[in-house]
Enzyme design. Structure first.
Site, PDB file in Angstrom:
ATOM      1  N   LYS A   1     -11.233  56.790  38.670  1.00 56.62           N
ATOM      2  CA  LYS A   1     -12.353  56.818  37.710  1.00 56.62           C
ATOM      3  C   LYS A   1     -11.948  57.667  36.508  1.00 56.62           C
ATOM      4  O   LYS A   1     -12.386  58.806  36.328  1.00 56.62           O
ATOM      5  CB  LYS A   1     -13.626  57.344  38.395  1.00 56.62           C
ATOM      6  CG  LYS A   1     -14.895  56.846  37.720  1.00 56.62           C
ATOM      7  CD  LYS A   1     -16.092  56.976  38.618  1.00 56.62           C
ATOM      8  CE  LYS A   1     -17.397  56.762  37.894  1.00 56.62           C
ATOM      9  NZ  LYS A   1     -17.572  55.430  37.307  1.00 56.62           N
TER      10      LYS A   1
ATOM     11  N   GLU B   1     -13.482  43.090  39.800  1.00 56.39           N
ATOM     12  CA  GLU B   1     -14.804  43.716  39.754  1.00 56.39           C
ATOM     13  C   GLU B   1     -15.431  43.561  38.377  1.00 56.39           C
ATOM     14  O   GLU B   1     -14.789  43.093  37.435  1.00 56.39           O
ATOM     15  CB  GLU B   1     -14.727  45.189  40.150  1.00 56.39           C
ATOM     16  CG  GLU B   1     -13.953  46.058  39.187  1.00 56.39           C
ATOM     17  CD  GLU B   1     -14.057  47.550  39.537  1.00 56.39           C
ATOM     18  OE1 GLU B   1     -15.091  47.994  40.069  1.00 56.39           O
ATOM     19  OE2 GLU B   1     -13.082  48.267  39.248  1.00 56.39           O
TER      20      GLU B   1
HETATM   21  N1  PLP Z   1     -16.624  49.952  39.473  1.00 56.25           N
HETATM   22  C1  PLP Z   1     -16.598  50.601  38.304  1.00 56.25           C
HETATM   23  C2  PLP Z   1     -15.626  50.172  37.281  1.00 56.25           C
HETATM   24  C3  PLP Z   1     -17.463  51.682  38.089  1.00 56.25           C
HETATM   25  O1  PLP Z   1     -17.439  52.350  36.939  1.00 56.25           O
HETATM   26  C4  PLP Z   1     -18.385  52.040  39.098  1.00 56.25           C
HETATM   27  C5  PLP Z   1     -19.278  53.172  38.907  1.00 56.25           C
HETATM   28  O2  PLP Z   1     -19.104  54.232  39.387  1.00 56.25           O
HETATM   29  C6  PLP Z   1     -18.382  51.325  40.289  1.00 56.25           C
HETATM   30  C7  PLP Z   1     -17.486  50.289  40.451  1.00 56.25           C
HETATM   31  C8  PLP Z   1     -19.328  51.676  41.402  1.00 56.25           C
HETATM   32  O3  PLP Z   1     -18.953  52.821  42.112  1.00 56.25           O
HETATM   33  P1  PLP Z   1     -20.039  53.695  42.844  1.00 56.25           P
HETATM   34  O4  PLP Z   1     -20.786  52.797  43.737  1.00 56.25           O
HETATM   35  O5  PLP Z   1     -19.271  54.719  43.581  1.00 56.25           O
HETATM   36  O6  PLP Z   1     -20.895  54.263  41.781  1.00 56.25           O
HETATM   37  C1  COI Z   2     -21.727  54.702  37.778  1.00 57.16           C
HETATM   38  O1  COI Z   2     -22.284  53.732  38.317  1.00 57.16           O
HETATM   39  O2  COI Z   2     -21.855  55.853  38.199  1.00 57.16           O
HETATM   40  C2  COI Z   2     -20.874  54.530  36.608  1.00 57.16           C
HETATM   41  O3  COI Z   2     -20.114  55.402  36.299  1.00 57.16           O
HETATM   42  C3  COI Z   2     -20.989  53.308  35.816  1.00 57.16           C
HETATM   43  C4  COI Z   2     -20.872  53.563  34.360  1.00 57.16           C
HETATM   44  C5  COI Z   2     -19.801  52.725  33.816  1.00 57.16           C
HETATM   45  C6  COI Z   2     -22.174  53.373  33.688  1.00 57.16           C
END
Ligand code: PLP
Ligand code: COI
Length: 344
Positions: free
Chosen positions: A182, A218
């Site tokens: 991330k 994704e």
């Molecule tokens: N994929 C991307 C590119 C994201 O930025 C996020 C956000 O966090 C997710 C997936 C989903 O991850 P999570 O469920 O841990 O928020």
């Molecule tokens: C999240 O879901 O926490 C994210 O970071 C998504 C963001 C790109 C808005």
């Protein structure tokens, strides 16, 4: 706090405090609350020109019985550590990460939406390299800050499907690149195609694996899942962010009697899927009505179109999964997996 809790959207609101710590001489300074929401940085700071930063996103909820919880913060802590290690930055210990988030929620409790509005507090931890430097090497001088802002829905509505586009001339992640981390730098290149896709009426962009463009990776903001003949399927890929929401939904899906498969998903398999959804902390679970394939995003040609439901509608499995997951988060469904971390 007098906010319109039903219409928060997904915006930044200045709250009481942001929590800050720095890594100095091999140790983290005691966390401090900063009410100014300003930071002074040397313009040579590595974050400013080389995007040396990684971040997280998690949520705090006011539950039905009044308790305040965070959803799986240990998972976010572990993921931030993994991103930090990838960037060669100091990894905040799990306990520090959780303490910072917890304190951020406590100090901003006035901004935590009351139960009953479907709203929550989005917590955004960020780790950035602030060392002034123009050479290409990591430096351990970092700031770790945690902010929190009250949010409602990311895409403007709950459980209402919208369309997505596969932009053939843009990739999100390189093969063997940083897609599964991330990192701040993964997101900036998506802003321009997002603008174009939004102007064309698409709510999301779906990316294929950039190496061969055969399989689904994704969405730009979230993970992909589909329901196919009673099975929850989601991509196995080195380039997607390991989503904590997706990981949780896979367990929920099993609890609800679905089979779960994490595997390569060829694009053409979309034709056999009954429901498709985007999942993530920000988007929660958002159903997808249609996916168009465009060789060139800027041009009109659509070479394939897969339809799952009408715009604004939602399928039965997406509804069940959403209700169950948010039910756990809001304390309406028993938290049998111990995902809710009590704050107060
Ligand atoms: N994929 C991307 C590119 C994201 O930025 C996020 C956000 O966090 C997710 C997936 C989903 O991850 P999570 O469920 O841990 O928020
Ligand atoms: C999240 O879901 O926490 C994210 O970071 C998504 C963001 C790109 C808005």
């Amino acid at each position: 706090m007098n906010l319109d809790w039903n219409n928060l959207g997904f915006d930044v609101r200045k709250t009481n405090a942001v929590m800050v710590t720095r890594f100095v001489d091999g140790a983290w300074t005691p966390m401090e609350a900063d009410a100014s929401f300003t930071m002074s940085l040397n313009p040579y700071a590595l974050v400013m020109h080389y995007a040396v930063a990684c971040f997280e996103g998690l949520k705090a909820f006011r539950q039905k019985d009044g308790r305040v919880v965070m959803f799986r913060p240990d998972e976010n802590a572990a993921r931030l550590r993994r991103s930090a290690a990838y960037l060669g930055l100091p990894e905040p210990p799990v306990e520090l990460f959780i303490q910072m988030c917890e304190e951020c929620v406590r100090r901003n409790l006035d901004f935590l939406p009351p139960y009953g509005h479907g709203a929550s507090m989005y917590i955004r931890p960020i780790l950035m390299s602030v060392h002034p430097q123009i050479g290409l090497s990591p430096h351990p001088e970092v700031v770790f800050a945690v902010m929190g802002t009250p949010v409602g829905t990311y895409h403007g509505s709950t459980l209402k499907a919208f369309s997505a586009v596969i932009p053939g001339n843009y990739d999100r992640a390189a093969p063997k690149g940083s897609g599964s981390y991330k990192l701040a730098g993964n997101y900036a290149p998506t802003f321009r195609p997002y603008n174009i896709a939004h102007a064309q009426g698409y709510g999301e962009m779906l990316f294929l694996n950039s190496g061969t463009r055969e399989f689904i990776d994704e969405f730009g903001s979230s993970n992909f899942f589909a329901i196919k003949d009673g099975t929850y399927i989601t991509p196995l890929s080195d380039s997607v962010l390991p989503s904590i929401t997706n990981k949780s939904l896979q367990v929920v899906a099993t609890d609800l009697g679905l089979k779960v498969e994490k595997r390569h998903i060829p694009l053409a398999e979309l034709a056999d899927c009954q429901e498709v959804g985007a999942c993530g902390t920000a988007v929660v679970l958002t159903p997808i009505s249609r996916i168009d394939v465009k060789p060139v995003l800027e041009e009109a040609e659509v070479t394939a179109s897969y339809r799952f439901c009408e715009d604004g509608a939602v399928g039965p499995m997406c509804t069940k999964l959403y209700r169950h997951l948010t039910g756990i988060q809001f304390g309406e469904v028993e938290d049998i997996h111990g995902w809710c971390y009590p704050v107060c």
